[in-house]
Design an enzyme around this catalytic site. Structure first.
Site, PDB file in Angstrom:
ATOM      1  N   TYR A  22       0.891  -1.173   0.059  1.00 41.14           N
ATOM      2  CA  TYR A  22       0.019  -0.098  -0.074  1.00 41.14           C
ATOM      3  C   TYR A  22       0.777   1.132   0.101  1.00 41.14           C
ATOM      4  O   TYR A  22       1.221   1.643   1.080  1.00 41.14           O
ATOM      5  CB  TYR A  22      -0.983   0.109   1.051  1.00 41.14           C
ATOM      6  N   ASP A  57      -1.983  -0.998  -3.958  1.00 41.30           N
ATOM      7  CA  ASP A  57      -2.462   0.126  -4.472  1.00 41.30           C
ATOM      8  C   ASP A  57      -1.037   1.110  -4.561  1.00 41.30           C
ATOM      9  O   ASP A  57      -0.604   1.273  -3.411  1.00 41.30           O
ATOM     10  CB  ASP A  57      -3.283   0.554  -3.528  1.00 41.30           C
TER      11      ASP A  57
END
Length: 253
Positions: free
Chosen positions: A104, A145
């Protein structure tokens, strides 16, 4: 082998969506981001009831990553070694013979801000660590992400913010590719204006005003086996969805 990534933007809120999606798609491994829950609150019983094992690296309210898998996760690594960071943004595990990393990446807030500098430093540390990981694990998938849209095809025309598309961010993404990784999505012909994230505001999803910021980077030994890579927009259409959609890659032998 089917590997997916999904920023669920609160595992507690999105758990019903996740359980249904696992039943439908049956990935071999799923990388989750933005769990927003401490390890003690991770819904392990529900995940195991769905037929999956899980390793996770969480914190209260923010961040948090996990890997769900049908096979046991081996050689689990949490956080970037040697990089001092209180934020839980990395977990890695070997699933079968593939090293899978759920990442992330820092959002960065605004170009030139302290959080932007932290983002670039974090990406530099990630890249340095991955050099060693690739030496030890030639078959590797870096999923997550990234908070980076790699090129203009990955951005809707009305995106006015410099964040997520700035030259230093894109250079950091290219540095990952320069390690010998490939963007699985771009290995195949894809529909135009395919995105993985849409703002909750301004009817962005309905208007397809999105960005492609969720990626699956695969190492060289896996490239030839990439048979399909796509964004599954179905969960984004549900009530109270994550603002991200899952991205999936299918790997042959």
């Amino acid at each position: 082998m089917k590997i997916a990534t999904w920023n669920v933007n609160s595992l507690k809120v999105r758990l019903p969506h996740l359980i249904d999606w696992l039943a439908t798609e049956q990935p071999d491994a799923l990388c989750l981001q933005e769990l927003k829950c401490e390890n003690k609150a991770f819904p392990l019983a529900e995940i195991e009831a769905a037929g999956y094992q899980a390793v996770f690296n969480g914190q209260k309210t923010y961040n948090g990553v996990a890997i769900l898998s049908k096979l046991p996760a081996q050689d689990v690594q949490r956080d970037i070694p040697g990089f001092a960071d209180e934020q839980k943004r990395i977990i890695a595990a070997t699933i079968g013979d593939v090293r899978v990393i759920s990442a992330y990446v820092v959002n960065g807030q605004a170009v030139g801000s302290e959080k932007y500098a932290y983002k670039l430093a974090w990406l530099e540390a990630l890249t340095a660590w991955l050099k060693d990981e690739l030496t030890q694990h030639p078959k590797l998938v870096l999923a997550g992400d990234y908070n980076i849209a790699p090129d203009d095809r990955d951005v809707h025309p009305d995106w006015k913010d410099e964040l997520l598309v700035s030259a230093p961010e894109r250079a950091a993404f290219q540095a990952l590719l320069d390690l010998g990784l490939s963007d699985a999505f771009r290995l195949l012909e894809q529909p135009e204006k395919t995105f993985s994230w849409w703002d909750y505001r301004m009817m962005a999803f309905r208007r397809n005003f999105g960005l492609r910021i969720d990626h699956l980077l695969v190492s060289a030994p896996l490239v030839a086996g990439v048979t399909r890579c796509w964004v599954d927009k179905t969960p984004r259409k549900l009530e109270r969805p994550s603002d991200h959609a899952p991205v999936i890659v299918e790997l042959g032998n």
